[in-house]
Design an enzyme around this catalytic site. Structure first.
Site, PDB file in Angstrom:
ATOM      1  CD  GLU A   1      -2.554   1.190   2.727  1.00 25.54           C
ATOM      2  OE1 GLU A   1      -3.565   1.901   2.822  1.00 25.54           O
ATOM      3  OE2 GLU A   1      -2.117   0.502   3.677  1.00 25.54           O
TER       4      GLU A   1
ATOM      5  CE  LYS B   1      -7.493   1.457   4.174  1.00 29.98           C
ATOM      6  NZ  LYS B   1      -6.136   1.831   4.636  1.00 29.98           N
TER       7      LYS B   1
ATOM      8  CB  CYS C   1      -4.434  -1.389   4.645  1.00 26.97           C
ATOM      9  SG  CYS C   1      -3.388  -1.507   6.124  1.00 26.97           S
TER      10      CYS C   1
END
Length: 291
Positions: free
Chosen positions: A43, A116, A153
Site C-alpha cells: 500500500e 478504500k 489494508c
C-alpha cells in the site's frame, strides 16, 4: 486446469518516490522472471506511510488517476512483462482524496479503480484526516489471469468485504497493506491476528489470499512485513519474515478452486434473508423502536 502464479512484494520504503518506484519495478521484473503473472506491491509504496500524523502538507502527495506518472509507468511495465499489477496510490479527485488502487491488466490497460472503503483513525494510522471513505463499492476485476478482488489494508479486517468481493466473482483476494507497530502500545504485536483475519477470509470463501506489506522503520514506527499467500484451506504457502525484502510467490489452480467452492457449499447454504441485521450500524432493526 488454469494455474496462475501470484507474487507479493515486500520492501522497506524511503520517502523518495523515484527510488521507491525503481525498487518496486526491479522486484516486479524479478517476480515476472520467476513466473509471476499477478504482482502485488504494498500500500502507498511511493513514499513513507505519511498517515502516522496529521500534516496538511502531505496532501501535496495526492495526484489524479489521469496522467499519474507512477500508474503510467507500471502500465507500460505490465504490458512489457505481460503481468497484472494493482498499483496503490493517493488519489486526488477534484477536491476529494482517496486511498486507491488502480488495477492494471497484463496488456497495460487500467481496468478501473477501487477506493478504500474502511478508513482507520487512531494513533499512527490517522487516515481519516486524509481520505474520504471510498465510493466505488467492492469490486472484482476481470484480468487476463482471472477475476481478482482487491481490498486495501484496513479493509482486510472486515469479513463483509471479503464475502462481497467473492460474491462478485473474485477468484483470489489481494490486499496491499501498510501495517506495523502501535505507537501507544509498543508491546501490542498484531501481526499474527492480521494474518489470521485474512486466512479466515480464505477459508470461509474458499479463495486464496495474497497480502503485501512494507517492512522497516519509519519515524519510529516498525512495519511488520510478514507478507504472505494462503490457499483456500487457510494454509500459508509462502511468507516473508519481518525484516525480509523480496518476493513471496505461490501458484493456484483457479479452475480447481471453483470446484472447491461449490463442493464446500458455503454459497449454496448462505441465508441472505436472515442477514438484514448486517445492514444496520448497531444491530437494531428499524421496527425495534424504543430500545
Amino acid at each position: 486446469m488454469r494455474e496462475v502464479s501470484f507474487a507479493a512484494l515486500q520492501l522497506a520504503l524511503s520517502d523518495d518516490a523515484a527510488a521507491n518506484v525503481a525498487r518496486v519495478t526491479a522486484l516486479t521484473r524479478a517476480a515476472a522472471a520467476r513466473g509471476a503473472q499477478v504482482v502485488l506491491p504494498p500500500e502507498l509504496f511511493e513514499g513513507h506511510y505519511f498517515c502516522r500524523e496529521q500534516r496538511p502538507e502531505h496532501f501535496a502527495r495526492a495526484q489524479p488517476l489521469e496522467g499519474h506518472p507512477t500508474i503510467a509507468h507500471f502500465a507500460a511495465l505490465a504490458a512489457e512483462l505481460g503481468v497484472v499489477v494493482p498499483v496503490s496510490f493517493f488519489e486526488a479527485a477534484g477536491p476529494a482524496h482517496y486511498n486507491s488502487v488502480a488495477v492494471i491488466d497484463a496488456d497495460g490497460r487500467v481496468l478501473g479503480v477501487y477506493r478504500k472503503s474502511h478508513i482507520p483513525d487512531g494513533p499512527g494510522y490517522q487516515e481519516k484526516f486524509y481520505f474520504r471513505p471510498g465510493d466505488t463499492g467492492f469490486r472484482a476485476f476481470d484480468t487476463r489471469f482471472g477475476r481478482l478482488g482487491v481490498g486495501i489494508c484496513w479493509d482486510q479486517w472486515f469479513p463483509e468485504a471479503a464475502r462481497a468481493m467473492t460474491l462478485l466473482g473474485a477468484e483470489v483476494l489481494l490486499y496491499p497493506t501498510a501495517i506495523g507497530s502501535e505507537p501507544e502500545e509498543p508491546d501490542n504485536d498484531t501481526a499474527d491476528p492480521w494474518q489470521r483475519a485474512m486466512i479466515g477470509h480464505a477459508v470461509c470463501n474458499a479463495v486464496p489470499v495474497v497480502a503485501a506489506n512494507r517492512t522497516g522503520v519509519e519515524g519510529g514506527q516498525r512495519f511488520y512485513g510478514r507478507s504472505f499467500l494462503a490457499n483456500a484451506r487457510g494454509d500459508t504457502v509462502a511468507e516473508l519474515g519481518t525484516d525480509d525484502e523480496g518476493i513471496a510467490m505461490a501458484t493456484f489452480d483457479l479452475d480447481a478452486l471453483r470446484t472447491e467452492r461449490a463442493h464446500w457449499g458455503f454459497f449454496r447454504d448462505r441465508r441472505p434473508d436472515l442477514y438484514s441485521i448486517l445492514c444496520t450500524a448497531d444491530g437494531r432493526r428499524p421496527t425495534e423502536e424504543g430500545r
